[in-house]
Design a protein around this motif. Structure first.
Motif, PDB file in Angstrom:
ATOM      1  N   VAL A 287     125.727  69.527  -8.144  1.00 20.17           N
ATOM      2  CA  VAL A 287     126.781  69.988  -7.232  1.00 20.17           C
ATOM      3  C   VAL A 287     126.189  70.887  -6.150  1.00 20.17           C
ATOM      4  O   VAL A 287     126.525  70.771  -4.966  1.00 20.17           O
ATOM      5  N   LEU A 288     125.278  71.791  -6.557  1.00 21.75           N
ATOM      6  CA  LEU A 288     124.639  72.696  -5.611  1.00 21.75           C
ATOM      7  C   LEU A 288     123.772  71.928  -4.610  1.00 21.75           C
ATOM      8  O   LEU A 288     123.754  72.256  -3.412  1.00 21.75           O
ATOM      9  N   LYS A 289     123.078  70.890  -5.095  1.00 22.08           N
ATOM     10  CA  LYS A 289     122.228  70.081  -4.213  1.00 22.08           C
ATOM     11  C   LYS A 289     123.081  69.381  -3.161  1.00 22.08           C
ATOM     12  O   LYS A 289     122.722  69.362  -1.977  1.00 22.08           O
ATOM     13  N   ARG A 290     124.223  68.804  -3.576  1.00 19.14           N
ATOM     14  CA  ARG A 290     125.100  68.143  -2.606  1.00 19.14           C
ATOM     15  C   ARG A 290     125.610  69.154  -1.587  1.00 19.14           C
ATOM     16  O   ARG A 290     125.693  68.854  -0.388  1.00 19.14           O
ATOM     17  N   GLN A 291     125.934  70.356  -2.050  1.00 19.55           N
ATOM     18  CA  GLN A 291     126.414  71.411  -1.142  1.00 19.55           C
ATOM     19  C   GLN A 291     125.339  71.737  -0.107  1.00 19.55           C
ATOM     20  O   GLN A 291     125.631  71.879   1.091  1.00 19.55           O
ATOM     21  N   LEU A 292     124.082  71.825  -0.557  1.00 15.81           N
ATOM     22  CA  LEU A 292     122.976  72.110   0.355  1.00 15.81           C
ATOM     23  C   LEU A 292     122.799  70.985   1.370  1.00 15.81           C
ATOM     24  O   LEU A 292     122.668  71.242   2.580  1.00 15.81           O
ATOM     25  N   LEU A 433     133.857  72.361 -13.550  1.00 16.40           N
ATOM     26  CA  LEU A 433     132.558  71.740 -13.253  1.00 16.40           C
ATOM     27  C   LEU A 433     132.680  70.220 -13.292  1.00 16.40           C
ATOM     28  O   LEU A 433     132.149  69.526 -12.414  1.00 16.40           O
ATOM     29  N   GLN A 434     133.387  69.711 -14.288  1.00 16.79           N
ATOM     30  CA  GLN A 434     133.577  68.267 -14.403  1.00 16.79           C
ATOM     31  C   GLN A 434     134.271  67.709 -13.159  1.00 16.79           C
ATOM     32  O   GLN A 434     133.893  66.655 -12.633  1.00 16.79           O
ATOM     33  N   LYS A 435     135.277  68.436 -12.679  1.00 18.18           N
ATOM     34  CA  LYS A 435     135.997  68.008 -11.476  1.00 18.18           C
ATOM     35  C   LYS A 435     135.054  67.967 -10.271  1.00 18.18           C
ATOM     36  O   LYS A 435     135.091  67.027  -9.467  1.00 18.18           O
ATOM     37  N   ALA A 436     134.196  68.984 -10.152  1.00 20.40           N
ATOM     38  CA  ALA A 436     133.244  69.034  -9.036  1.00 20.40           C
ATOM     39  C   ALA A 436     132.253  67.872  -9.107  1.00 20.40           C
ATOM     40  O   ALA A 436     131.893  67.287  -8.078  1.00 20.40           O
ATOM     41  N   VAL A 437     131.828  67.508 -10.316  1.00 21.17           N
ATOM     42  CA  VAL A 437     130.907  66.384 -10.494  1.00 21.17           C
ATOM     43  C   VAL A 437     131.598  65.075 -10.131  1.00 21.17           C
ATOM     44  O   VAL A 437     131.008  64.203  -9.480  1.00 21.17           O
ATOM     45  N   GLU A 438     132.850  64.927 -10.535  1.00 26.31           N
ATOM     46  CA  GLU A 438     133.603  63.687 -10.221  1.00 26.31           C
ATOM     47  C   GLU A 438     133.787  63.542  -8.716  1.00 26.31           C
ATOM     48  O   GLU A 438     133.788  62.422  -8.194  1.00 26.31           O
ATOM     49  N   GLU A 439     133.943  64.659  -8.023  1.00 28.92           N
ATOM     50  CA  GLU A 439     134.095  64.598  -6.570  1.00 28.92           C
ATOM     51  C   GLU A 439     132.812  64.094  -5.901  1.00 28.92           C
ATOM     52  O   GLU A 439     132.864  63.498  -4.821  1.00 28.92           O
ATOM     53  N   LEU A 440     131.664  64.336  -6.540  1.00 25.66           N
ATOM     54  CA  LEU A 440     130.415  63.822  -5.998  1.00 25.66           C
ATOM     55  C   LEU A 440     130.437  62.294  -5.994  1.00 25.66           C
ATOM     56  O   LEU A 440     129.995  61.649  -5.045  1.00 25.66           O
TER      57      LEU A 440
END
Length: 443
Positions: A287-292, A433-440
């Motif tokens: 999630v942090l990598k996608r944000q970056l 966290l699971q929700k954030a991963v699913e959004e990826l």
């Protein structure tokens, strides 16, 4: 060597290179002088064959080699002096196709240069890292799952009918056209109904049987079954049911812990907690990598080589087409034209790829031999018994090596940026966290 620029438009460059006949002749003589000490010829001592004679005998053979080396050297000198880095392999072609020995060689060279990458103030990047702690409820849930995997079976009450998930203990004899066939018989075989470990349809026909029952099970072997004499054939298995057992989850205690290599239940719980938090950390990093990458994509802009974007768009379109048509294993499906959406995604990937490569180069980040070996070993595990062959395949294929090296390099660059950026932590629940991963996956 004469070099004349014929195109300078955006990132596109084209040049005309002229290799004179004299340059070629000099190069041939140079190669002959290098080889002369080792050449033997009738009537001459080793190393004493005259150059004119060597040129007469070997000159034409060396001419093509000399031409290629001269052009390669001119290209290398050009890139060194200009500072250009070609986005893809330059296109090089000879323009005077009626060339004959004694003529100058005219060569056209064209390419797209990599763009200048603007400086990025990595310390000004602000990121938010999600942190999830493994609470007692999550540990207990994982423990329960472990207990289910360590389940045992105990006999049901006499007369109980077998249900899906039960284990039936059977003797069976398989018959093809009324005759037993090799490998089709067993005694005291424990079969879990619903495990799909037998031929399709076999287990379904045993649902409802009781201990002591005898039942004929009729099934048809798949057309692609390994044994040719059985493939596509209908067979009958005569089964005797000796016991019907129900699944019983293992007790969550020290004995269960020992089955999984822990000294006691307390140690097993701690191991589970560490494993869960490692999984959470890995997901949070994604999630942090996608944000970056999103931040970099928003803030950094530069011209992109059209050839790289086009190639990436075609690759994306091709991969997505196969994802949508999993039944198509080959690549004889005709050309797949990229859409505007594919091109937009390709532009992002190319932009970020070039930027990360530039950041990594300036930071002198490299992929070590040990890291490459580990990556190859991880891939080789997917081919049990063929690990050595896979290693040799990778060693002989630079393209495969690059495919393995690229993600390692990218992750090392991303970690480097994380160290310089301002990263704040935010504690959240595992559902967040699971929700954030699913959004990826949705993006």
């Amino acid at each position: 060597m004469q070099v004349t620029e014929t195109l300078n438009e955006g990132l596109k460059r084209a040049y005309e290179l002229i290799v004179t006949a004299q340059e070629l002749d000099d190069k041939v003589l140079e190669k002959l002088k290098e080889a002369q000490p080792e050449i033997e010829m009738k009537g001459f001592r080793k190393g004493k064959v005259p150059l004119p004679l060597l040129k007469k005998q070997f000159g034409k053979r060396l001419l093509g080699e000399a031409m290629q080396e001269t052009i390669d050297a001119a290209m290398s000198k050009h890139f060194e002096e200009s500072g250009d880095r070609p986005a893809m392999q330059p296109e090089v072609r000879m323009t005077n196709e009626d060339w004959k020995e004694g003529d100058d060689v005219h060569v056209a060279m064209s390419y797209e240069r990599l763009p200048e990458i603007p400086e990025v103030d990595l310390k000004a990047i602000e990121l938010e890292k999600l942190v999830v702690k493994a609470d007692d409820a999550a540990v207990e849930e994982a423990l329960k799952s472990l207990a289910e995997t360590a389940q045992e079976f105990k006999s049901r009450r006499k007369g109980s009918k077998a249900k899906e998930g039960d284990q039936v203990v059977i003797d069976f004899v398989g018959k093809l056209d009324g005759e037993p066939f090799e490998g089709g018989s067993a005694e005291d075989y424990p079969l879990v109904l619903g495990s799909n470990s037998f031929i399709p349809g076999f287990e379904d026909q045993l649902i409802g049987v009781k201990a002591g029952d005898e039942k004929d099970v009729t099934v048809t072997f798949p057309e692609d079954y390994g044994a040719e004499h059985l493939a596509g054939k209908e067979v009958v298995f005569s089964c005797t049911v000796k016991d019907v057992k129900e699944p019983v989850a293992a007790e969550i205690d020290d004995e269960l812990a020992k089955k999984f290599g822990a000294e006691d239940l307390a140690q097993l719980k701690e191991q589970i907690r560490e494993r869960l938090e490692a999984e959470y950390a890995q997901a949070a990093r994604a999630v942090l990598k996608r944000q970056l990458l999103d931040k970099l994509d928003e803030t950094v802009s530069f011209e992109l080589p059209p050839s790289l974007v086009e190639a990436e768009a075609k690759q994306i379109a091709h991969q997505l087409w196969h994802d949508e048509h999993p039944e198509e294993q080959g690549h004889d499906h005709g050309e797949i034209e990229p859409t505007e959406e594919h091109t937009k995604l390709a532009e992002r990937r190319v932009r970020l790829g070039l930027l990360l490569a530039e950041l990594g180069q300036k930071a002198e980040i490299e992929v070590t031999d040990a890291e490459m070996t580990q990556a190859i070993m991880n891939q080789a595990r997917q081919y049990p018994g063929q690990e050595r062959a896979f290693f040799e395949f990778v060693q002989q294929n630079p393209q495969v090596q690059q495919q393995l090296r690229a993600p390692i390099f990218e992750d090392k660059v991303v970690d480097y940026v994380f160290e310089l950026a301002t990263v704040t932590e935010k504690e959240v629940g595992k559902d967040d966290l699971q929700k954030a991963v699913e959004e990826l996956d949705d993006e």
